[in-house]
Write a protein that holds these residues in place. Structure first.
Motif, PDB file in Angstrom:
ATOM      1  N   LEU A 103       0.851  -1.187   0.000  1.00  0.00           N
ATOM      2  CA  LEU A 103       0.000   0.000   0.000  1.00  0.00           C
ATOM      3  C   LEU A 103       0.890   1.241   0.000  1.00  0.00           C
ATOM      4  N   VAL A 104       0.601   2.202  -0.906  1.00  0.00           N
ATOM      5  CA  VAL A 104       1.470   3.370  -1.078  1.00  0.00           C
ATOM      6  C   VAL A 104       0.624   4.627  -1.214  1.00  0.00           C
ATOM      7  N   TRP A 105       1.277   5.769  -1.019  1.00  0.00           N
ATOM      8  CA  TRP A 105       0.675   7.069  -1.323  1.00  0.00           C
ATOM      9  C   TRP A 105       1.178   7.519  -2.687  1.00  0.00           C
TER      10      TRP A 105
ATOM     11  N   HIS B 264      -7.536   8.566   3.919  1.00  0.00           N
ATOM     12  CA  HIS B 264      -7.509   9.645   2.939  1.00  0.00           C
ATOM     13  C   HIS B 264      -6.600  10.758   3.443  1.00  0.00           C
ATOM     14  N   VAL B 265      -5.935  11.406   2.510  1.00  0.00           N
ATOM     15  CA  VAL B 265      -5.035  12.502   2.857  1.00  0.00           C
ATOM     16  C   VAL B 265      -5.822  13.646   3.490  1.00  0.00           C
ATOM     17  N   ARG B 266      -5.261  14.219   4.537  1.00  0.00           N
ATOM     18  CA  ARG B 266      -5.883  15.382   5.175  1.00  0.00           C
ATOM     19  C   ARG B 266      -5.260  16.652   4.603  1.00  0.00           C
TER      20      ARG B 266
ATOM     21  N   GLN C 199      -4.367   6.911  -1.726  1.00  0.00           N
ATOM     22  CA  GLN C 199      -3.776   5.601  -1.495  1.00  0.00           C
ATOM     23  C   GLN C 199      -3.841   4.776  -2.772  1.00  0.00           C
ATOM     24  N   GLY C 200      -2.881   3.898  -2.917  1.00  0.00           N
ATOM     25  CA  GLY C 200      -2.891   2.982  -4.048  1.00  0.00           C
ATOM     26  C   GLY C 200      -2.253   1.665  -3.662  1.00  0.00           C
TER      27      GLY C 200
END
Length: 815
Positions: A33-35, A106-108, A44-45
């Motif tokens: 799992l990566v950003w 999720h990115v903040r 995320q991916g």
């Protein structure tokens, strides 16, 4: 340069991945799992594969891994690819159920004002100026969502302009997962230290260093902080005087049942032995085909005994097994029995565990601490390293299909695919197999195993099925009986309780009454958000002066609650009447008929927690509950020898729904609930009440004749072109504006028909569009159409459907 194909957590086409470059400082593997940057966002991916050549000429870099090691193994990555392609969902959506619970994030985004910037020179809207004033007063800024609200209409677009003009700054933070592994730190003596390095240590550091060297085992960092103060151990580590190691802590308890006294040993019947030998042959020979089995046995025929012995062989071979059950409510019963065979080696996975329990259980399964995983459909995705067998109990149950959130997979189909990928046999069992499954077994796709006799605890281990009596409620009404109980059922209940036995009453409808109607004008109270009537529920709490005990109306679609009206909202009349019957009213009627009887209820309202379910089952097993009233939850898994009477209060519910599986589903429920009676020494009795005694499903259920039901269904489906002779895809269009939903459905139906004609595909039918049943849920109007034919996935390849359209491949219903 290395590249990775990444499945991104975004709304994209099925099976699609995106190429990213891997920076030299990162080690990235498939399943990790990566950003990644995706447009203007950071998402995320999941790394699906590593490639030498990307799919695009220019790539962006992976920002950073979420977790340092892969979370999904290659075998399950293959399963995710299949789910994405078959059920037409994005690759990330298909792989998400395989991730540890709580890892999705999720990115903040945080917005701060740029110091010294002059908003007056930017010719801004008044709303933007006010929003910037509020932002400037916040030293730490505002969340992007909050600031966008302050900007008013088109806030997202206005925020982009403010960023471009240098008035505000956007800062992204990539959070850790909501639930992450817990680690415990330990201090160890460093092998490369000398005496000269310790001459001038402070007293606390010197004391801790001595304690670490004196202890033969690693010294807990938490104890070091408590005894010598925070930071002392870290200071020694910084000076190279001690080493540190981190160990993941054990999982929290998931309330597994205590190990039973030992596995129950039963002598197998001839049919059980034959079935088990066929399964064992496939476990021993990886080349033996087919590797899927359908165990068709009447209720009480000992299917679970065959399951457990097959799993036992897998465990003795050093491999692992999955035991799927159709509902969470059945998990404790199955878990207790499986745990008796494999004490301390059984894991449970379901949504009623806490997030921490789910995560710890997932991690322990991955590390090989368990031999068997038990649970509903999501348990199929347990990260077992060496899968040897998948068992699907009650394989016909529609609850194995995910119908509310994507991916809309069917656990039975996914299990068969996982079995194909891993080479593991798949053992499906049911007293009433799905018509498609049984048809496939008769065609050789699965090996058909039959258990035609019921097993009992007697010396011969064979007993009879319960005797079934069908009561025509039309006749009861004509002869003056207006009770919800026929005379036969009322008398049967009295005899059953008098003789010290227990009874189960089945009605697949919650609440007390299904309709509340004004007797003056005929108005029916309906839900404001859904096109269904509100159900009248008795209030189970103690009434107060401000709250009546009979004042609750509930929508079974959206859970909207309302008070029981005292006057009609249409005509003002006061003659309000409750019509229909539910499980709550059945309980009240039993208490009136048998006042001294202990009555319990088992439905979704009575079992809001897992403990409620266990308490109800404990009272029934101990004999404290004399009559159990329930919905379909009482139809499966209950094995109470003292239950001699089963009453079906109304067999007609769901019988005439506009769905080709309605008869099959009704038959399955009736047979399953009938199988709860007569599992002990006494002969069981089943009384089925109906207004349609001549319906083929009720006739077949009364005779407990699956083959009669199958012959009728397969002939009807062959004539209508329904599964298994064709594939189905159900398209549902939802919108708050009904005209929009109708327009989308109509245009899509026209487009699909034209596409089929252009390709010369005369065997593909487009059925609809038509209003859904119900036509509105949670304020969204529903229109639907059905695609019927062969090769539908290939036919739909490349098609884009409008927003709000749900594509359900192989649906369990077409309502």
């Amino acid at each position: 340069m290395r590249y990775a194909e990444v499945a991104v957590d975004a709304v994209v086409g099925h099976s699609r991945t995106f190429s990213y470059s891997i920076l030299p400082r990162f080690t990235v593997e498939p399943g990790q799992l990566v950003w990644v940057p995706f447009g203007a966002r950071v998402l995320q991916g999941l790394v699906v594969e590593l490639v030498d050549v990307p799919n695009v000429p220019q790539t962006r870099d992976i920002l950073q891994p979420v977790e340092p090691s892969p979370l999904i193994d290659p075998l399950h990555l293959q399963l995710g690819r299949w789910i994405s392609a078959h059920y037409r969902c994005s690759m990330f959506t298909a792989l998400a159920p395989l991730l540890p619970p709580g890892f999705e994030a999720h990115v903040r985004s945080r917005i701060t004002a740029v110091p010294g910037a002059d908003p007056a020179a930017a010719n801004l809207r008044p709303e933007s100026v006010e929003a910037l004033e509020v932002l400037s007063a916040k030293k730490t800024g505002l969340d992007e969502a909050d600031f966008t609200k302050l900007l008013g209409r088109n806030g997202g677009r206005e925020l982009g302009r403010l960023v471009d003009r240098g008035l505000v700054r956007r800062r992204l933070t990539m959070p850790r997962p909501r639930v992450a592994p817990k680690y415990e730190g330990f201090l160890l003596p460093s092998p490369a230290t000398g005496d000269q390095e310790e001459t001038s240590l402070p007293p606390r550091q010197e004391g801790l260093l001595a304690a670490v060297r004196e202890q033969r085992t690693p010294y807990p960092a938490a104890l070091a902080n408590r005894e010598f103060g925070n930071g002392v151990g870290q200071a020694l580590f910084g000076k190279g005087l001690v080493a540190m190691e981190w160990v993941r802590t054990d999982a929290a308890s998931t309330a597994n049942p205590e190990p039973a006294t030992g596995r129950e040993q039963h002598n197998l019947t001839t049919h059980q032995s034959e079935a088990l030998s066929r399964i064992q042959a496939a476990l021993d020979d990886p080349q033996l085909e087919p590797r899927s089995f359908l165990l068709h046995g009447v209720t009480g025929s000992g299917k679970t005994e065959v399951y457990l012995r097959a799993i036992d062989q897998v465990v003795r071979q050093g491999r692992q097994g999955i035991f799927l059950v159709p509902e969470i409510s059945l998990t404790p019963q199955t878990l207790e029995r499986v745990n008796a065979w494999f004490p301390g080696r059984v894991a449970v996975m379901h949504s009623r565990l806490t997030a921490r329990q789910q995560f710890d259980q997932w991690w322990d399964i991955r590390e090989g601490k368990y031999d068997v995983v038990v649970g509903p459909r999501s348990s199929l995705f347990a990260p077992l390293a060496d899968l040897g067998l998948i068992v699907i109990d009650e394989e016909h149950e529609w609850t194995y299909k995910q119908i509310e959130t994507h991916p809309l997979y069917h656990a039975r189909a996914a299990a068969l695919e996982l079995g194909r990928i891993s080479g593991s046999p798949v053992l499906m069992g049911s007293a009433t197999p799905g018509v498609e499954t049984y048809h496939a077994a008769t065609r050789g796709r699965h090996r058909l195993l039959e258990l035609p006799d019921r097993v009992s605890a007697g010396p011969d281990r064979v007993s009879r099925l319960a005797e079934v009596q069908v009561c025509d409620m039309r006749r009861e009404l004509r002869e003056g009986n207006r009770s919800i109980f026929s005379r036969a059922l009322a008398q049967g209940l009295e005899v059953c309780i008098t003789e010290g036995h227990q009874a189960i009453l089945f009605l697949n409808r919650r609440g007390a009454s299904s309709i509340v109607q004004c007797r003056d004008c005929g108005h029916v109270v309906t839900c404001r958000s859904c096109s269904v009537s509100l159900t009248y529920h008795l209030n189970q709490t103690r009434p107060t002066p401000s709250r009546s005990s009979h004042s609750r109306l509930l929508c079974h679609r959206c859970n909207r609650a309302a008070r029981m009206p005292s006057t009609c909202p249409t005509c003002g009349g006061t003659h309000i009447r409750q019509l229909g019957v539910g499980t709550q009213r059945v309980v009240e009627e039993v208490k009136k008929l048998l006042p001294q009887t202990t009555v319990d209820r088992l439905d979704a309202d009575a079992t809001r927690s897992g403990q409620d379910m266990e308490d109800i089952m404990a009272r029934l097993s101990s004999g404290d509950t004399q009559v159990l009233v329930g919905t379909q939850m009482v139809a499966k898994g209950l094995d109470i020898p003292n239950v001699t009477l089963v009453g079906v209060v109304l067999a007609d519910i769901g019988l005439y729904l506009p769905d080709f599986r309605s008869g099959e589903r009704a038959f399955g429920l009736l047979c399953q609930v009938a199988g709860r009676a007569g599992r002990g020494e006494a002969t069981g009795q089943v009384i089925v009440q109906t207004y349609n005694p001549d319906h083929y499903a009720i006739q077949a259920a009364a005779a407990q004749d699956y083959h009669a039901l199958y012959r009728h269904e397969i002939d009807a489906r062959r004539e209508m072109g329904s599964p298994p002779f064709n594939q189905l895809v159900h398209l549902v269009f939802q919108d708050r504006n009904e005209n929009q939903a109708v327009r989308q459905a109509t245009e899509t139906a026209k487009s699909l028909s034209q596409r089929a004609q252009a390709q010369g595909l005369t065997d593909i039918d487009v059925v609809g569009p038509a209003p859904g049943v119900p036509s509105r849920i949670r304020g969204r109007h529903r229109w639907h159409l059905t695609l019927k034919g062969r090769g539908l996935l290939r036919f739909m390849e490349g098609l884009e459907f409008p927003p709000g359209c749900t594509v359900d491949v192989d649906p369990v219903h077409v309502l």
